[in-house]
Design a protein around this motif. Structure first.
Motif, PDB file in Angstrom:
ATOM      1  N   GLU A  76      68.756  15.243  63.514  1.00 38.39           N
ATOM      2  CA  GLU A  76      68.854  14.977  64.953  1.00 38.39           C
ATOM      3  C   GLU A  76      69.010  16.268  65.759  1.00 38.39           C
ATOM      4  O   GLU A  76      68.427  16.409  66.844  1.00 38.39           O
ATOM      5  N   LYS A  77      69.776  17.221  65.224  1.00 36.41           N
ATOM      6  CA  LYS A  77      69.913  18.505  65.917  1.00 36.41           C
ATOM      7  C   LYS A  77      68.579  19.253  65.919  1.00 36.41           C
ATOM      8  O   LYS A  77      68.207  19.885  66.919  1.00 36.41           O
ATOM      9  N   TYR A  78      67.882  19.169  64.802  1.00 35.57           N
ATOM     10  CA  TYR A  78      66.558  19.803  64.719  1.00 35.57           C
ATOM     11  C   TYR A  78      65.615  19.180  65.735  1.00 35.57           C
ATOM     12  O   TYR A  78      64.901  19.885  66.475  1.00 35.57           O
ATOM     13  N   LEU A  79      65.589  17.859  65.797  1.00 34.71           N
ATOM     14  CA  LEU A  79      64.709  17.148  66.714  1.00 34.71           C
ATOM     15  C   LEU A  79      65.019  17.515  68.168  1.00 34.71           C
ATOM     16  O   LEU A  79      64.094  17.735  68.973  1.00 34.71           O
ATOM     17  N   ALA A  80      66.301  17.607  68.499  1.00 38.54           N
ATOM     18  CA  ALA A  80      66.695  17.952  69.870  1.00 38.54           C
ATOM     19  C   ALA A  80      66.253  19.373  70.228  1.00 38.54           C
ATOM     20  O   ALA A  80      65.753  19.613  71.334  1.00 38.54           O
ATOM     21  N   LEU A  81      66.426  20.299  69.321  1.00 34.16           N
ATOM     22  CA  LEU A  81      66.020  21.685  69.577  1.00 34.16           C
ATOM     23  C   LEU A  81      64.504  21.786  69.738  1.00 34.16           C
ATOM     24  O   LEU A  81      64.005  22.491  70.639  1.00 34.16           O
ATOM     25  N   MET A  82      63.774  21.098  68.886  1.00 33.16           N
ATOM     26  CA  MET A  82      62.318  21.134  68.988  1.00 33.16           C
ATOM     27  C   MET A  82      61.847  20.508  70.301  1.00 33.16           C
ATOM     28  O   MET A  82      60.887  20.978  70.931  1.00 33.16           O
ATOM     29  N   SER A  83      62.535  19.453  70.740  1.00 35.47           N
ATOM     30  CA  SER A  83      62.195  18.821  72.012  1.00 35.47           C
ATOM     31  C   SER A  83      62.459  19.768  73.177  1.00 35.47           C
ATOM     32  O   SER A  83      61.632  19.911  74.085  1.00 35.47           O
ATOM     33  N   LYS A 106      58.253  21.664  71.414  1.00 32.05           N
ATOM     34  CA  LYS A 106      57.497  21.709  70.157  1.00 32.05           C
ATOM     35  C   LYS A 106      57.582  20.379  69.399  1.00 32.05           C
ATOM     36  O   LYS A 106      57.442  20.324  68.184  1.00 32.05           O
ATOM     37  N   ILE A 107      57.795  19.306  70.128  1.00 29.62           N
ATOM     38  CA  ILE A 107      58.011  18.020  69.480  1.00 29.62           C
ATOM     39  C   ILE A 107      56.813  17.598  68.630  1.00 29.62           C
ATOM     40  O   ILE A 107      56.946  16.893  67.616  1.00 29.62           O
ATOM     41  N   SER A 108      55.609  18.070  68.993  1.00 33.21           N
ATOM     42  CA  SER A 108      54.410  17.708  68.243  1.00 33.21           C
ATOM     43  C   SER A 108      54.384  18.336  66.854  1.00 33.21           C
ATOM     44  O   SER A 108      53.623  17.899  65.984  1.00 33.21           O
ATOM     45  N   LYS A 109      55.202  19.370  66.643  1.00 33.41           N
ATOM     46  CA  LYS A 109      55.231  20.066  65.353  1.00 33.41           C
ATOM     47  C   LYS A 109      56.280  19.518  64.401  1.00 33.41           C
ATOM     48  O   LYS A 109      56.427  20.003  63.277  1.00 33.41           O
ATOM     49  N   VAL A 110      57.017  18.503  64.830  1.00 34.94           N
ATOM     50  CA  VAL A 110      58.056  17.914  63.987  1.00 34.94           C
ATOM     51  C   VAL A 110      57.400  17.126  62.858  1.00 34.94           C
ATOM     52  O   VAL A 110      56.550  16.260  63.106  1.00 34.94           O
ATOM     53  N   LYS A 146      56.548  14.349  60.106  1.00 33.72           N
ATOM     54  CA  LYS A 146      56.670  12.894  60.188  1.00 33.72           C
ATOM     55  C   LYS A 146      57.921  12.400  59.460  1.00 33.72           C
ATOM     56  O   LYS A 146      58.555  11.419  59.886  1.00 33.72           O
ATOM     57  N   ARG A 147      58.293  13.076  58.364  1.00 35.34           N
ATOM     58  CA  ARG A 147      59.427  12.595  57.572  1.00 35.34           C
ATOM     59  C   ARG A 147      60.732  12.619  58.367  1.00 35.34           C
ATOM     60  O   ARG A 147      61.652  11.846  58.080  1.00 35.34           O
ATOM     61  N   VAL A 148      60.834  13.518  59.352  1.00 40.06           N
ATOM     62  CA  VAL A 148      62.065  13.632  60.141  1.00 40.06           C
ATOM     63  C   VAL A 148      62.297  12.339  60.914  1.00 40.06           C
ATOM     64  O   VAL A 148      63.398  11.750  60.868  1.00 40.06           O
ATOM     65  N   ILE A 149      61.281  11.870  61.622  1.00 40.62           N
ATOM     66  CA  ILE A 149      61.404  10.642  62.405  1.00 40.62           C
ATOM     67  C   ILE A 149      61.640   9.450  61.487  1.00 40.62           C
ATOM     68  O   ILE A 149      62.489   8.586  61.767  1.00 40.62           O
ATOM     69  N   GLU A 150      60.909   9.415  60.377  1.00 40.06           N
ATOM     70  CA  GLU A 150      61.053   8.300  59.443  1.00 40.06           C
ATOM     71  C   GLU A 150      62.460   8.229  58.873  1.00 40.06           C
ATOM     72  O   GLU A 150      63.054   7.139  58.778  1.00 40.06           O
ATOM     73  N   ARG A 151      63.019   9.379  58.499  1.00 41.23           N
ATOM     74  CA  ARG A 151      64.349   9.378  57.897  1.00 41.23           C
ATOM     75  C   ARG A 151      65.431   9.067  58.923  1.00 41.23           C
ATOM     76  O   ARG A 151      66.418   8.375  58.610  1.00 41.23           O
ATOM     77  N   ILE A 152      65.257   9.538  60.133  1.00 42.80           N
ATOM     78  CA  ILE A 152      66.211   9.216  61.191  1.00 42.80           C
ATOM     79  C   ILE A 152      66.192   7.717  61.454  1.00 42.80           C
ATOM     80  O   ILE A 152      67.257   7.069  61.543  1.00 42.80           O
ATOM     81  N   ASN A 153      65.016   7.152  61.568  1.00 43.93           N
ATOM     82  CA  ASN A 153      64.902   5.698  61.827  1.00 43.93           C
ATOM     83  C   ASN A 153      65.459   4.886  60.675  1.00 43.93           C
ATOM     84  O   ASN A 153      66.140   3.872  60.883  1.00 43.93           O
ATOM     85  N   THR A 154      65.207   5.329  59.445  1.00 39.53           N
ATOM     86  CA  THR A 154      65.706   4.603  58.281  1.00 39.53           C
ATOM     87  C   THR A 154      67.230   4.572  58.276  1.00 39.53           C
ATOM     88  O   THR A 154      67.849   3.498  58.051  1.00 39.53           O
ATOM     89  N   GLN A 155      67.868   5.695  58.563  1.00 36.09           N
ATOM     90  CA  GLN A 155      69.334   5.755  58.540  1.00 36.09           C
ATOM     91  C   GLN A 155      69.933   4.993  59.702  1.00 36.09           C
ATOM     92  O   GLN A 155      70.983   4.342  59.557  1.00 36.09           O
ATOM     93  N   GLN A 156      69.289   5.024  60.850  1.00 38.34           N
ATOM     94  CA  GLN A 156      69.831   4.323  62.014  1.00 38.34           C
ATOM     95  C   GLN A 156      69.702   2.805  61.883  1.00 38.34           C
ATOM     96  O   GLN A 156      70.462   2.064  62.495  1.00 38.34           O
TER      97      GLN A 156
END
Length: 366
Positions: free
Chosen positions: A337-344, A348-352, A354-364
């Motif tokens: 989540e900290k990585y995603l916020a910094l990239m946003s 640079k959100i387009s460079k994140v 796919k696994r980051v979003i998937e893993r965040i959604n899975t845990q949430q």
């Protein structure tokens, strides 16, 4: 100034000058003097070795030794106070002080000698030459020492203190070199060897160590050349998908054969491999640790990176992947989540990945 060797000096130091042409004119017995140490090196760059001598009269056993540098049959430096002994609090019968050595510096590198007497080449701006080193020796201290490197100054025809290095060793295991720092400011720098007082300098260096440890003195952490070479080899093997060579090279970064039972990673990983002047390098090594399966080492090093460089987004990604690999999903989620916020924030959100979003959604969604 270079002085000719007078009659008195010859009487004292003739055993060490026995190869000089004028020595036989005085007929002094070698048995009358003690030669403690003899070194040879071309300190002045004139193509001929100087004789570096540590001497003491046999008739005065308790007298402190004298350091001499002889150039072309003349005394270039006579330093009677450089090797003054320092009484040791750990053992009243022993003395601390300085050990005399010669080291070689090359273009872009120099050498240090740690508390175990091991020589290591470090990356440091320097010229190709031999240098005189005085290194601290202290009974009961296996954690650190100082190297004082003296270089010849042609403008003054003298030997001046050019650099001070602090070497720290891993006192918890293996006693291997952990870090090297170049001291940026000290009243000792620039002093002439001829007038160097070893006793006072030793005390000043102990005070300097305390200031460095508490952040009250400035230094630059330097990289050993072998670590830099190993990193380049590991990265090349990783990029070439040469798994065997990659794993073999990464294993060289670990102490105690990689066993935490022998060398706990906490005791050396951050101190050895985090370089404030090269945080990207340290992040990349953390990534390579993770890719090699050394997750504990990766987590320790990458936590140091984000602590010192909190806006380095990719370090959070590498750290999150390391936590995920050891099933610490709570910490992994925080880092993703900290990585995603910094990239946003950096656009640079387009460079994140796919696994980051998937893993965040899975845990949430758990």
């Amino acid at each position: 100034m270079m002085r000719k060797i007078g009659l008195g000096a010859l009487f004292l130091y003739l055993p060490l000058l026995s190869n000089f042409s004028q020595a036989s004119n005085f007929g002094v017995s070698l048995a009358e003097l003690n030669v403690i140490k003899t070194l040879h090196a071309d300190l002045t760059g004139d193509g001929q070795d100087e004789a570096i001598l540590v001497v003491r009269k046999k008739s005065a056993k308790d007298e402190q030794p004298t350091l001499l540098i002889i150039n072309n049959d003349k005394i270039l430096v006579e330093a009677p106070q450089a090797l003054r002994p320092v009484k040791n609090d750990y053992s009243p019968a022993s003395f601390d002080g300085f050990e005399v050595s010669v080291i070689a510096s090359y273009s872009g590198t120099t050498s240090v000698i740690d508390v175990q007497g091991e020589t290591t080449e470090i990356i440091y701006p320097s010229t190709t030459r031999k240098q005189l080193m005085l290194r601290t020796v202290e009974e009961g201290n296996s954690g650190y020492n100082f190297n004082l490197q003296f270089a010849y100054d042609s403008a003054t025809n003298s030997i001046l203190l050019q650099d001070i290095f602090l070497n720290t060793n891993n006192a918890f295991c293996e006693q291997s070199l952990k870090s090297v720092h170049a001291v940026q400011e000290s009243a000792l720098l620039g002093n002439s060897l001829q007038f160097f007082d070893g006793y006072n300098a030793f005390q000043e260096l102990k005070d300097l160590h305390q200031k460095l440890m508490t952040g009250n003195a400035q230094s630059i952490k330097l990289m050993p050349q072998d670590i830099s070479i190993s990193f380049d080899r590991a990265l090349a093997a990783y990029n070439a998908k040469d798994k065997k060579r990659f794993e073999q090279t990464m294993a060289t970064f670990l102490e105690g054969g990689g066993s935490n039972e022998i060398c706990v990673a906490d005791s050396y990983i951050a101190d050895k491999y985090y370089f404030p002047s090269a945080p990207r390098w340290s992040n990349d090594l953390g990534f390579l640790f993770e890719q090699a399966g050394y997750f504990s080492e990766a987590i320790i090093l990458l936590n140091e990176v984000i602590t010192k460089q909190p806006k380095r987004a990719v370090a959070y990604l590498n750290l999150a992947d390391s936590y995920w690999a050891v099933d610490n999903t709570d910490q992994a989620l925080i880092m993703y989540e900290k990585y995603l916020a910094l990239m946003s924030n950096q656009g640079k959100i387009s460079k994140v990945p796919k696994r980051v979003i998937e893993r965040i959604n899975t845990q949430q969604n758990l």
